[in-house]
Motif scaffolding. Structure first.
Motif, PDB file in Angstrom:
ATOM      1  N   PHE A 279       0.705  -1.161  -0.319  1.00  0.00           N
ATOM      2  CA  PHE A 279       0.003   0.033  -0.194  1.00  0.00           C
ATOM      3  C   PHE A 279       1.037   1.143   0.138  1.00  0.00           C
ATOM      4  N   GLY A 280       0.194   2.398  -0.637  1.00  0.00           N
ATOM      5  CA  GLY A 280       0.910   3.494  -0.567  1.00  0.00           C
ATOM      6  C   GLY A 280       0.520   4.396  -1.398  1.00  0.00           C
ATOM      7  N   MET A 281       0.712   5.728  -1.679  1.00  0.00           N
ATOM      8  CA  MET A 281       0.204   6.683  -2.888  1.00  0.00           C
ATOM      9  C   MET A 281       1.303   7.390  -3.557  1.00  0.00           C
ATOM     10  N   PRO A 282       1.482   6.749  -5.003  1.00  0.00           N
ATOM     11  CA  PRO A 282       2.570   7.159  -5.754  1.00  0.00           C
ATOM     12  C   PRO A 282       2.384   8.513  -6.253  1.00  0.00           C
ATOM     13  N   ASP A 283       3.516   9.460  -6.308  1.00  0.00           N
ATOM     14  CA  ASP A 283       3.421  10.720  -6.429  1.00  0.00           C
ATOM     15  C   ASP A 283       4.294  11.065  -7.341  1.00  0.00           C
ATOM     16  N   ALA A 284       3.788  11.069  -8.646  1.00  0.00           N
ATOM     17  CA  ALA A 284       4.534  11.177 -10.078  1.00  0.00           C
ATOM     18  C   ALA A 284       5.438  12.603 -10.106  1.00  0.00           C
ATOM     19  N   GLU A 285       5.043  13.648  -9.664  1.00  0.00           N
ATOM     20  CA  GLU A 285       5.621  14.892  -9.543  1.00  0.00           C
ATOM     21  C   GLU A 285       6.901  14.841  -8.746  1.00  0.00           C
ATOM     22  N   ALA A 286       6.916  14.301  -7.629  1.00  0.00           N
ATOM     23  CA  ALA A 286       7.836  14.096  -6.479  1.00  0.00           C
ATOM     24  C   ALA A 286       8.671  12.936  -7.022  1.00  0.00           C
ATOM     25  N   GLY A 287       8.166  12.046  -7.618  1.00  0.00           N
ATOM     26  CA  GLY A 287       9.055  10.700  -7.967  1.00  0.00           C
ATOM     27  C   GLY A 287       9.093   9.864  -6.824  1.00  0.00           C
ATOM     28  N   VAL A 288       8.086   9.655  -5.993  1.00  0.00           N
ATOM     29  CA  VAL A 288       8.191   8.806  -4.801  1.00  0.00           C
ATOM     30  C   VAL A 288       6.603   8.285  -4.629  1.00  0.00           C
ATOM     31  N   THR A 289       6.815   7.041  -3.825  1.00  0.00           N
ATOM     32  CA  THR A 289       5.615   6.329  -3.340  1.00  0.00           C
ATOM     33  C   THR A 289       5.387   6.724  -1.598  1.00  0.00           C
ATOM     34  N   ARG A 290       4.531   7.528  -1.341  1.00  0.00           N
ATOM     35  CA  ARG A 290       4.635   8.067  -0.051  1.00  0.00           C
ATOM     36  C   ARG A 290       3.631   7.082   0.894  1.00  0.00           C
ATOM     37  N   THR A 321       7.245   8.863 -21.283  1.00  0.00           N
ATOM     38  CA  THR A 321       6.947   7.419 -21.521  1.00  0.00           C
ATOM     39  C   THR A 321       6.148   6.984 -20.161  1.00  0.00           C
ATOM     40  N   TRP A 322       6.185   7.593 -19.245  1.00  0.00           N
ATOM     41  CA  TRP A 322       5.451   7.047 -18.034  1.00  0.00           C
ATOM     42  C   TRP A 322       4.101   6.975 -18.144  1.00  0.00           C
ATOM     43  N   PRO A 323       3.251   6.020 -17.761  1.00  0.00           N
ATOM     44  CA  PRO A 323       1.877   6.148 -17.856  1.00  0.00           C
ATOM     45  C   PRO A 323       1.244   7.292 -17.292  1.00  0.00           C
ATOM     46  N   THR A 324       0.207   7.873 -18.083  1.00  0.00           N
ATOM     47  CA  THR A 324      -0.163   9.112 -17.492  1.00  0.00           C
ATOM     48  C   THR A 324      -1.150   9.231 -16.255  1.00  0.00           C
ATOM     49  N   ASN A 325      -1.507   8.274 -15.551  1.00  0.00           N
ATOM     50  CA  ASN A 325      -2.209   8.086 -14.421  1.00  0.00           C
ATOM     51  C   ASN A 325      -1.537   7.073 -13.552  1.00  0.00           C
ATOM     52  N   ILE A 326      -0.390   7.199 -12.913  1.00  0.00           N
ATOM     53  CA  ILE A 326      -0.056   6.022 -12.223  1.00  0.00           C
ATOM     54  C   ILE A 326      -0.543   5.691 -10.889  1.00  0.00           C
ATOM     55  N   PRO A 327      -1.113   6.371 -10.153  1.00  0.00           N
ATOM     56  CA  PRO A 327      -2.148   6.040  -9.077  1.00  0.00           C
ATOM     57  C   PRO A 327      -3.172   5.091  -9.471  1.00  0.00           C
ATOM     58  N   VAL A 329      -3.041   2.924 -12.080  1.00  0.00           N
ATOM     59  CA  VAL A 329      -2.530   1.635 -12.622  1.00  0.00           C
ATOM     60  C   VAL A 329      -2.255   1.058 -11.099  1.00  0.00           C
ATOM     61  N   PHE A 330      -1.572   1.774 -10.360  1.00  0.00           N
ATOM     62  CA  PHE A 330      -1.123   1.307  -8.920  1.00  0.00           C
ATOM     63  C   PHE A 330      -2.422   0.663  -8.154  1.00  0.00           C
ATOM     64  N   TRP A 331      -3.324   1.385  -7.916  1.00  0.00           N
ATOM     65  CA  TRP A 331      -4.505   0.954  -7.210  1.00  0.00           C
ATOM     66  C   TRP A 331      -5.409  -0.238  -7.807  1.00  0.00           C
ATOM     67  N   ALA A 332      -5.557  -0.026  -9.277  1.00  0.00           N
ATOM     68  CA  ALA A 332      -6.237  -1.216 -10.004  1.00  0.00           C
ATOM     69  C   ALA A 332      -5.625  -2.302 -10.015  1.00  0.00           C
ATOM     70  N   PHE A 333      -4.465  -2.459  -9.941  1.00  0.00           N
ATOM     71  CA  PHE A 333      -3.724  -3.820  -9.816  1.00  0.00           C
ATOM     72  C   PHE A 333      -3.731  -4.226  -8.543  1.00  0.00           C
ATOM     73  N   ARG A 334      -3.996  -3.521  -7.430  1.00  0.00           N
ATOM     74  CA  ARG A 334      -3.915  -4.021  -5.998  1.00  0.00           C
ATOM     75  C   ARG A 334      -5.426  -4.481  -5.875  1.00  0.00           C
ATOM     76  N   ILE A 335      -6.591  -3.908  -6.475  1.00  0.00           N
ATOM     77  CA  ILE A 335      -7.928  -4.374  -6.382  1.00  0.00           C
ATOM     78  C   ILE A 335      -7.768  -5.923  -7.103  1.00  0.00           C
ATOM     79  N   MET A 336      -7.384  -5.739  -8.107  1.00  0.00           N
ATOM     80  CA  MET A 336      -7.458  -7.049  -9.007  1.00  0.00           C
ATOM     81  C   MET A 336      -6.749  -8.247  -8.329  1.00  0.00           C
ATOM     82  N   VAL A 337      -5.588  -8.253  -7.501  1.00  0.00           N
ATOM     83  CA  VAL A 337      -4.891  -9.124  -6.790  1.00  0.00           C
ATOM     84  C   VAL A 337      -5.769  -9.445  -5.683  1.00  0.00           C
TER      85      VAL A 337
END
Length: 487
Positions: A279-290, A321-327, A329-337
């Motif tokens: 779990f976490g919250m990706p921050d693309a601007e800061a380049g870190v998952t908080r 080339t980064w995905p345009t909505n990283i959070p 992608v991150f959370w949808a993957f965790r819902i699926m798993v």
């Protein structure tokens, strides 16, 4: 200045076109995700009836055949508008990819759709007319058609994810060079297995939920027992398999779409012994998952099969080339798993209770199954969100950008059609889903009837009463029995 500030806050034509396609494709795939597995389930039920002569299998078959007819029809209707959007909103994409995608989608129509359409009428209305064995063949052909349809659609989508077997023409079109390389591109085998298995689990969760619902009201209902037992076998066997297939698919994606996997994992830095961030919250601007909660070195283990393996983060690639909505992608993957793990828990619990002869006498398991009913639909929606949002900012991964694929249309025009889609879809398909729940609530009974037979269908005017009287005996014929089976 004020006008410019307001316009900057409004979504662009590109954003609206993306949302419109996402909205329609999510609605559409809810139905194939169910009917692909349901068609195969119907074939198994009819095969068991022919093999054993047990009429409860035929009753269960007819119960789900009515539901299949409604869901299949909604799947066809909801898919029609998607092809039009290629021309209205994505004309540049359609022009550049048509030499590759056009034939693939054409093969889907010429093979799968025609196969389904040719035998669907026999499957729905022909049991009392063509005989049980020929009817079983028709059911198998419809089930095979749904799988063949998935084959071609996933071949097309997988090529967009991992494009191979093409050359680029002087006008920017992708020209087929090897159809085998196009169809069997690097991600196709994993994507096909993962999607079809997900469809089977989706059907198992819905069938299990309906069976459990009726067991909570009458635990001696033989047809509800059949539904629940077969669904729990599927959950117990296929859900763990799906975990392994998903792992293989993830490793394949790591090699061919590393930015997608980095977004799924929430990794921005390249590192050895990379943690698996739960779990976490990706921050693309800061380049870190908080606010990370992570398992040390676990991501290196399942992505590289080594605890010391190096896992590349998003910063190893150009930011454009980064995905345009990283959070997302991150959370949808965790819902699926997460839902996949719950399916495994349900399957294991059913095995434990089955061994103790308590499968049909344990209300908490039945309530668990009812709650898990929509889990497959949610999981496949989350999975496709990962697939498509993770491919951004490309329509053809690494080769054709989404911003370069859109039609030259104004935002208000796209917004108007989007608003129309939202209203029509919620009214039409909302009513269809409500009718499906009406069918789900009806208890499966002995002598279950399938879709109506033997009566004239009128689209206008008064139904002729003499015709109903003449055909009335036809609707009360004895139930067909497999050859060689005595009443």
């Amino acid at each position: 200045m004020g006008g410019e500030a307001v316009s900057d806050l409004l979504p662009s034509a590109l954003d609206l076109a993306r949302f419109q396609f996402a909205f329609t494709v999510v609605w559409h795939f809810l139905f194939p995700a169910f009917t692909i597995g349901l068609a195969s389930y119907l074939a198994v039920l009819e095969g068991l009836w022919l093999w054993t002569g047990r009429t409860a299998y035929l009753d269960t078959y007819r119960y789900w055949l009515k539901i299949f007819a409604v869901a299949f029809a909604m799947g066809v209707v909801s898919g029609l508008v998607m092809s039009y959007q290629f021309g209205t909103n994505w004309s540049v994409f359609a022009d550049k990819t048509s030499p590759v995608l056009g034939p693939l989608l054409g093969y889907e129509v010429l093979t799968a759709f025609f196969l389904e359409a040719g035998f669907l009428g026999v499957m729905l209305f022909g049991l009392g007319r063509v005989g049980p064995r020929l009817h079983f063949v028709a059911t198998c052909f419809v089930a095979g058609g749904t799988l063949l349809s998935a084959f071609w659609i996933l071949a097309a989508n997988s090529w967009m994810q991992t494009p191979m077997g093409h050359a680029t023409g002087p006008d920017g079109q992708f020209i087929p060079d090897s159809w085998l390389a196009i169809i069997f591109n690097p991600s196709f085998p994993y994507r096909f297995a993962h999607t079809v298995t997900a469809a089977y689990l989706t059907t198992a969760m819905i069938v299990g939920a309906v069976g459990a619902w009726h067991l909570l009201r009458d635990r001696m209902n033989e047809r509800a027992r059949i539904m629940f037992s077969m669904a729990m076998w599927m959950a117990a066997i296929v859900a763990p398999m799906q975990l392994l297939i998903g792992d293989l698919h993830g490793v394949n994606s790591y090699h061919h779409q590393p930015t997608k996997v980095a977004a799924m994992e929430g990794h921005f830095e390249t590192e050895r012994r990379a943690p698996s961030i739960l779990f976490g919250m990706p921050d693309a601007e800061a380049g870190v998952t908080r606010g990370q909660i992570a398992i040390p070195a676990f991501a290196s283990l399942y992505l590289t099969h080594s605890l010391d393996g190096e896992v590349k983060g998003l910063k190893a690639f150009p930011k454009d080339t980064w995905p345009t909505n990283i959070p997302l992608v991150f959370w949808a993957f965790r819902i699926m798993v997460g839902l996949g793990i719950l399916m495994i828990v349900l399957g294991v619990a059913s095995l434990w209770l089955r061994r103790r002869n308590r499968l049909y006498d344990t209300p908490w398991l039945h309530r668990f199954a009812v709650v898990m009913g929509p889990s497959g639909l949610i999981a496949v929606t989350a999975g496709w969100t990962v697939t498509e949002a993770g491919r951004q900012p490309f329509t053809v991964y690494g080769l054709l950008r989404t911003a370069e694929s859109v039609s030259p249309v104004a935002a208000p025009a796209v917004a108007a059609s989007l608003a129309a889609f939202v209203v029509v879809y919620f009214v039409v398909f909302g009513a269809g889903i409500a009718y499906l729940f009406h069918l789900f609530r009806q208890a499966p009974e002995a002598g279950e009837h399938g879709p109506p037979q033997g009566q004239p269908v009128r689209t206008a005017g008064i139904t002729p009463a003499p015709a109903l009287i003449d055909l009335a005996p036809e609707t009360h014929r004895a139930e067909p029995r497999p050859a060689g089976i005595r009443p």
